[in-house]
Design a protein around this motif. Structure first.
Motif, PDB file in Angstrom:
ATOM      1  N   SER A  18       0.868  -1.397  -0.001  1.00 41.89           N
ATOM      2  CA  SER A  18      -0.353  -0.285   0.179  1.00 41.89           C
ATOM      3  C   SER A  18       0.575   1.250  -0.205  1.00 41.89           C
ATOM      4  CB  SER A  18      -0.858   0.490   1.124  1.00 41.89           C
ATOM      5  OG  SER A  18      -1.824  -1.076   0.879  1.00 41.89           O
ATOM      6  N   ARG A  22       0.917   4.279  -3.616  1.00 44.16           N
ATOM      7  CA  ARG A  22       0.314   4.930  -3.091  1.00 44.16           C
ATOM      8  C   ARG A  22       0.787   6.332  -2.811  1.00 44.16           C
ATOM      9  NH1 ARG A  22      -3.510   2.470  -5.246  1.00 44.16           N
ATOM     10  NH2 ARG A  22      -4.242   0.645  -4.312  1.00 44.16           N
ATOM     11  N   THR A 124      -6.179   7.532   7.519  1.00 45.21           N
ATOM     12  CA  THR A 124      -7.412   7.586   7.048  1.00 45.21           C
ATOM     13  C   THR A 124      -8.299   8.294   7.573  1.00 45.21           C
ATOM     14  OG1 THR A 124      -8.082   6.108   8.664  1.00 45.21           O
ATOM     15  CG2 THR A 124      -6.933   5.325   6.588  1.00 45.21           C
ATOM     16  N   PHE A 271     -10.713   2.828   6.178  1.00 44.29           N
ATOM     17  CA  PHE A 271     -11.195   3.680   4.909  1.00 44.29           C
ATOM     18  C   PHE A 271     -11.331   5.102   4.800  1.00 44.29           C
ATOM     19  CE2 PHE A 271     -12.390  -0.980   5.079  1.00 44.29           C
ATOM     20  CZ  PHE A 271     -12.089  -1.640   4.069  1.00 44.29           C
ATOM     21  N   LYS A 300      -8.082   1.801  -6.239  1.00 49.85           N
ATOM     22  CA  LYS A 300      -7.727   0.659  -5.793  1.00 49.85           C
ATOM     23  C   LYS A 300      -9.583  -0.920  -5.873  1.00 49.85           C
ATOM     24  CE  LYS A 300      -6.679  -2.221  -1.923  1.00 49.85           C
ATOM     25  NZ  LYS A 300      -6.092  -2.160  -0.566  1.00 49.85           N
ATOM     26  N   ASP A 302     -10.811  -3.719  -5.427  1.00 52.02           N
ATOM     27  CA  ASP A 302     -10.574  -5.246  -3.895  1.00 52.02           C
ATOM     28  C   ASP A 302     -11.962  -5.849  -4.337  1.00 52.02           C
ATOM     29  OD1 ASP A 302     -10.050  -5.542  -1.509  1.00 52.02           O
ATOM     30  OD2 ASP A 302     -12.003  -4.430  -0.413  1.00 52.02           O
ATOM     31  N   ASP A 309      -8.198   4.259  -1.150  1.00 49.36           N
ATOM     32  CA  ASP A 309      -6.769   3.920  -0.848  1.00 49.36           C
ATOM     33  C   ASP A 309      -5.738   4.552  -1.272  1.00 49.36           C
ATOM     34  OD1 ASP A 309      -5.175   3.028   0.522  1.00 49.36           O
ATOM     35  OD2 ASP A 309      -5.277   0.834  -0.552  1.00 49.36           O
ATOM     36  N   ARG A 311      -3.495   5.340   1.802  1.00 53.99           N
ATOM     37  CA  ARG A 311      -2.808   5.248   2.703  1.00 53.99           C
ATOM     38  C   ARG A 311      -0.916   5.885   2.000  1.00 53.99           C
ATOM     39  NH1 ARG A 311      -5.731   1.496   3.702  1.00 53.99           N
ATOM     40  NH2 ARG A 311      -6.076   1.497   5.955  1.00 53.99           N
TER      41      ARG A 311
END
Length: 377
Positions: A18, A22, A124, A271, A300, A302, A309, A311
């Motif tokens: 992640s 990101r 987040t 999230f 993203k 999923d 996302d 992060r």
């Protein structure tokens, strides 16, 4: 920010993907090296993201690394962060910051001694959905928040994680693993906590892994897997907090905040995106999607569901803050306070008494759409 800060990573496990993915969304940071006790794992991530695979010592010594991201297992977070500071680098840790206030005070002293910064996930709460809640509360849309509920409940981690052992060891459990998302969100909205109380237990002394490649293997449970707590905030709000990995299903919303003029229903603080529902005292309902905020944009896939996302935004904000000599939003001050809240819930669960906080913090600065745009590529 004129300088691009070089980022090194210690820990090449699941969460590193992640961060490495990101980080490209944000200005002012560049991933340059990754280390892990398992060099094959580090090399695989290095090859995938076109960075260097190094030993831990090499990352700490590298002249082109300004900030080191600590993605190790929770029980060594404090020691690894301390090693990063002693090596002359700023540190950004995955949650939890540490496992005790003794460790926290050690890091505070070391940060002061070295004049180096510590940042800590989760970030987040900087997401579009949660910043929309912040905006609504700050504008008085539901009046003064007087109480609320927060619930993080599931059947556990052994059904999906390939190596779930550490979730049930010291530093694991639902309070320390998932609690940081909820408490960081609440501190962002309501400010610091004054005192907590809790009760705790665990459903079983062992867990059976049902995920590959260790399906059928039994592991011990060393920590409480259900904790029910009460949090009293300095400004007077009272929040009921439930955290459990002994719950196969439930009907609780993740969060509800009750004010003198109405109710806000935020989304899962694990999230970044999602709608925010507000219900006035007369029962009229409105939905606020926060989609004007760039950190609400899905990016993203999923399992067929597109999620937002971002992060690494906390890391990027810290890098920018260092250059601008301002407070970073995922600061040590706030992470230490969140750590004390979580640790105190566990202590209260053992002692059956209220625990008063010895730390406090300010709320982080709001992170509106214009702030996010200024940080993004």
């Amino acid at each position: 920010m004129s300088k691009v800060m070089g980022i090194g990573v210690i820990g090449a496990g699941n969460i590193s993907t992640s961060y490495l993915t990101r980080a490209a969304h944000f200005k002012g940071i560049e991933m340059r090296a990754i280390a892990d006790l398992n060099m094959e794992t580090a090399q695989a991530q290095a090859d995938r993201f076109n960075i260097r695979a190094e030993t831990v010592d090499a990352v700490l010594a590298a002249e082109d690394i300004d900030i080191v991201v600590n993605l190790t297992v929770p029980k060594v977070h404090a020691q690894v962060t301390a090693n990063i500071l002693r090596a002359g680098k700023h540190a950004y840790s995955e949650k939890p910051l540490c496992l005790s206030m003794e460790e926290g005070r050690m890091l505070a002293d070391l940060s002061a001694e070295t004049s180096l910064r510590i940042g800590c996930a989760p970030d987040t709460f900087l997401g579009g959905s949660h910043q929309e809640v912040r905006k609504l509360v700050d504008e008085g849309a539901i009046g003064r928040v007087t109480h609320g509920t927060a619930h993080v409940m599931s059947a556990g981690m052994e059904m999906w994680h390939p190596n779930p052992d550490f979730f049930f060891q010291a530093g694991g459990g639902p309070v320390l693993d998932m609690g940081p998302y909820y408490i960081a969100f609440l501190v962002n909205i309501l400010g610091p906590v004054r005192r907590v109380a809790a009760m705790s237990n665990k459903a079983s002394e062992t867990r059976t892994i049902t995920s590959a490649p260790r399906s059928g293997e039994t592991i011990p449970v060393e920590v409480p897997t259900t904790v029910h707590g009460l949090l009293e905030f300095a400004e007077g709000a009272i929040i009921t907090f439930g955290a459990s990995w002994d719950c196969s299903s439930n009907g609780h919303r993740n969060l509800e905040l009750y004010g003198t003029k109405g109710t806000i229903i935020p989304r899962d603080p694990n999230f970044f995106g999602g709608d925010v529902t507000m219900i006035d005292r007369d029962g009229s309902e409105s939905v606020h999607d926060g989609m004007s905020h760039p950190l609400s944009t899905p990016n993203k896939d999923d399992n067929g569901v597109m999620l937002a996302d971002y992060r690494a935004v906390g890391l990027a904000d810290m890098a920018q803050a260092i250059g601008e000599r301002r407070d970073h939003r995922c600061s040590f001050e706030r992470a230490l306070h969140v750590t004390e809240v979580l640790d105190s819930l566990l202590v209260s669960g053992e002692t059956n008494g209220f625990v008063e906080m010895t730390t406090s913090c300010t709320r982080p600065a709001a992170f509106g759409p214009e702030d996010a745009h200024a940080l993004m590529t």
